[in-house]
Design an enzyme around this catalytic site. Structure first.
Site, PDB file in Angstrom:
ATOM      1  N   ARG A  54       5.467  11.046  -2.379  1.00  0.00           N
ATOM      2  CA  ARG A  54       5.120  10.777  -0.986  1.00  0.00           C
ATOM      3  C   ARG A  54       6.368  10.884  -0.094  1.00  0.00           C
ATOM      4  NH1 ARG A  54       4.933   4.637   1.186  1.00  0.00           N
ATOM      5  NH2 ARG A  54       4.173   5.121   3.253  1.00  0.00           N
ATOM      6  N   HIS A  81       4.089  -4.270   9.429  1.00  0.00           N
ATOM      7  CA  HIS A  81       4.046  -4.093  10.881  1.00  0.00           C
ATOM      8  C   HIS A  81       2.729  -4.556  11.498  1.00  0.00           C
ATOM      9  CE1 HIS A  81       7.340  -1.677   9.490  1.00  0.00           C
ATOM     10  NE2 HIS A  81       6.527  -0.847   8.865  1.00  0.00           N
ATOM     11  N   ASP A  98       1.187 -15.392   7.315  1.00  0.00           N
ATOM     12  CA  ASP A  98       0.709 -16.774   7.226  1.00  0.00           C
ATOM     13  C   ASP A  98       0.622 -17.254   5.776  1.00  0.00           C
ATOM     14  OD1 ASP A  98       0.554 -16.863   9.954  1.00  0.00           O
ATOM     15  OD2 ASP A  98      -1.637 -16.822  10.078  1.00  0.00           O
ATOM     16  N   ARG A 109       7.874   0.629  13.550  1.00  0.00           N
ATOM     17  CA  ARG A 109       8.329   0.066  12.265  1.00  0.00           C
ATOM     18  C   ARG A 109       9.382  -1.024  12.438  1.00  0.00           C
ATOM     19  NH1 ARG A 109       6.001   3.480   8.346  1.00  0.00           N
ATOM     20  NH2 ARG A 109       5.750   5.561   9.199  1.00  0.00           N
ATOM     21  N   GLU A 147      12.105  -9.910   1.792  1.00  0.00           N
ATOM     22  CA  GLU A 147      11.355  -8.708   2.209  1.00  0.00           C
ATOM     23  C   GLU A 147      12.212  -7.472   1.913  1.00  0.00           C
ATOM     24  OE1 GLU A 147      10.617  -8.783   6.425  1.00  0.00           O
ATOM     25  OE2 GLU A 147      10.039  -6.663   6.466  1.00  0.00           O
ATOM     26  N   HIS A 161      12.532  -3.074   1.922  1.00  0.00           N
ATOM     27  CA  HIS A 161      12.072  -1.736   2.300  1.00  0.00           C
ATOM     28  C   HIS A 161      13.007  -0.695   1.716  1.00  0.00           C
ATOM     29  CE1 HIS A 161       9.176  -3.454   4.998  1.00  0.00           C
ATOM     30  NE2 HIS A 161      10.131  -4.276   5.410  1.00  0.00           N
ATOM     31  N   LEU A 162      12.420   0.369   1.225  1.00  0.00           N
ATOM     32  CA  LEU A 162      13.234   1.478   0.706  1.00  0.00           C
ATOM     33  C   LEU A 162      13.963   2.169   1.861  1.00  0.00           C
ATOM     34  CD1 LEU A 162      10.239   2.559  -1.390  1.00  0.00           C
ATOM     35  CD2 LEU A 162      12.455   2.279  -2.497  1.00  0.00           C
ATOM     36  N   ARG A 186      13.808   4.131  12.251  1.00  0.00           N
ATOM     37  CA  ARG A 186      12.686   5.063  12.258  1.00  0.00           C
ATOM     38  C   ARG A 186      11.865   4.908  13.544  1.00  0.00           C
ATOM     39  NH1 ARG A 186       9.698   4.641   6.656  1.00  0.00           N
ATOM     40  NH2 ARG A 186       8.687   6.490   7.558  1.00  0.00           N
ATOM     41  N   ASN A 233       7.621  -5.865  -0.833  1.00  0.00           N
ATOM     42  CA  ASN A 233       7.656  -4.725   0.079  1.00  0.00           C
ATOM     43  C   ASN A 233       6.225  -4.594   0.621  1.00  0.00           C
ATOM     44  OD1 ASN A 233       7.713  -2.363   1.465  1.00  0.00           O
ATOM     45  ND2 ASN A 233       8.778  -1.175  -0.104  1.00  0.00           N
ATOM     46  N   PRO A 258       0.795  -1.227   0.000  1.00  0.00           N
ATOM     47  CA  PRO A 258       0.000   0.000   0.000  1.00  0.00           C
ATOM     48  C   PRO A 258       0.829   1.279   0.000  1.00  0.00           C
ATOM     49  CG  PRO A 258      -0.052  -1.052   2.156  1.00  0.00           C
ATOM     50  CD  PRO A 258       0.592  -2.027   1.216  1.00  0.00           C
ATOM     51  N   ASN A 259       0.317   2.254  -0.712  1.00  0.00           N
ATOM     52  CA  ASN A 259       0.882   3.609  -0.805  1.00  0.00           C
ATOM     53  C   ASN A 259       2.145   3.710  -1.657  1.00  0.00           C
ATOM     54  OD1 ASN A 259      -1.092   4.890   0.898  1.00  0.00           O
ATOM     55  ND2 ASN A 259      -0.099   3.889   2.635  1.00  0.00           N
ATOM     56  N   TYR A 293      11.481   8.555   1.251  1.00  0.00           N
ATOM     57  CA  TYR A 293      11.406   7.531   0.198  1.00  0.00           C
ATOM     58  C   TYR A 293      12.048   7.933  -1.117  1.00  0.00           C
ATOM     59  CZ  TYR A 293       8.139   5.507   3.532  1.00  0.00           C
ATOM     60  OH  TYR A 293       7.582   4.978   4.673  1.00  0.00           O
ATOM     61  N   ALA A 351       3.161  -0.724   4.916  1.00  0.00           N
ATOM     62  CA  ALA A 351       2.657  -0.653   6.296  1.00  0.00           C
ATOM     63  C   ALA A 351       2.167  -2.006   6.819  1.00  0.00           C
ATOM     64  CB  ALA A 351       1.541   0.380   6.377  1.00  0.00           C
TER      65      ALA A 351
END
Ligand code: DQA
Length: 157
Positions: free
Chosen positions: A25, A85, A92, A116, A103, A105-106, A112, A79, A17-18, A30, A82
């Site tokens: 953003r 977390h 699952d 997170r 996994e 993350h930018l 942070r 990625n 998401p996002n 980011y 949100a």
């Protein structure tokens, strides 16, 4: 019978998401690169690594679950944004499908806010790459390639 090696593994890159808002953003966190530009880098490295890549950006948790459950890939780069977390459901689904998973993350999620630092996904992923901007995705592609070749699923380059 011995499993036939797949010379061109299918990698699914899932943006959560996002991430469709990248470039606009919170650019101090980011960066200014758009999702489209990052996807272009992913496609070009995938072709260099001789992997077939599908890329999806999904805002809804249920849709992410559906795609993971279908399992139409040999390895997953995700990625979860949100949902990292919060989502035991995505955790699952990854555990159920059991394909090599990295996994991404930018931003460096460990540097942070406290909330997170907790990743439900890390417990079921083979590894986590965090904090290197769009390079995190490229390193993850190399990582899944090496995981697949160590399992003997594909020849090494
Ligand atoms: C993110 C980090 C998450 O904490 C955040 O919710 C995101 C993006 C990253 O790529 O740095 O949306 O996954």
């Amino acid at each position: 019978m011995r499993k036939k090696k797949n010379p061109r593994p299918r990698v699914l890159v899932l943006h959560g998401p996002n991430l469709n808002l990248l470039g606009r953003r919170e650019t101090s966190i980011y960066g200014t690169k758009s999702l489209e530009a990052i996807n272009g880098e992913i496609v070009s490295l995938a072709s260099e690594l001789k992997m077939d890549v599908s890329i999806l950006q999904l805002n809804s948790e249920g849709e992410i679950l559906d795609v993971i459950q279908r399992g139409e890939y040999d390895a997953l780069v995700i990625n979860p944004a949100a949902y990292t977390h919060t989502s035991i459901a995505i955790r699952d689904a990854i555990a159920a499908v059991r394909k090599p998973t990295v996994e991404v993350h930018l931003s460096n999620i460990h540097k942070r806010e406290e909330f997170r630092r907790r990743s439900y996904i890390a417990e079921v992923a083979d590894g986590q790459i965090s904090g290197l901007g769009s390079e995190s995705y490229l390193l993850a592609l190399r990582a899944v390639r090496s995981l697949l070749s160590k399992r003997g699923d594909i020849p090494s380059l």
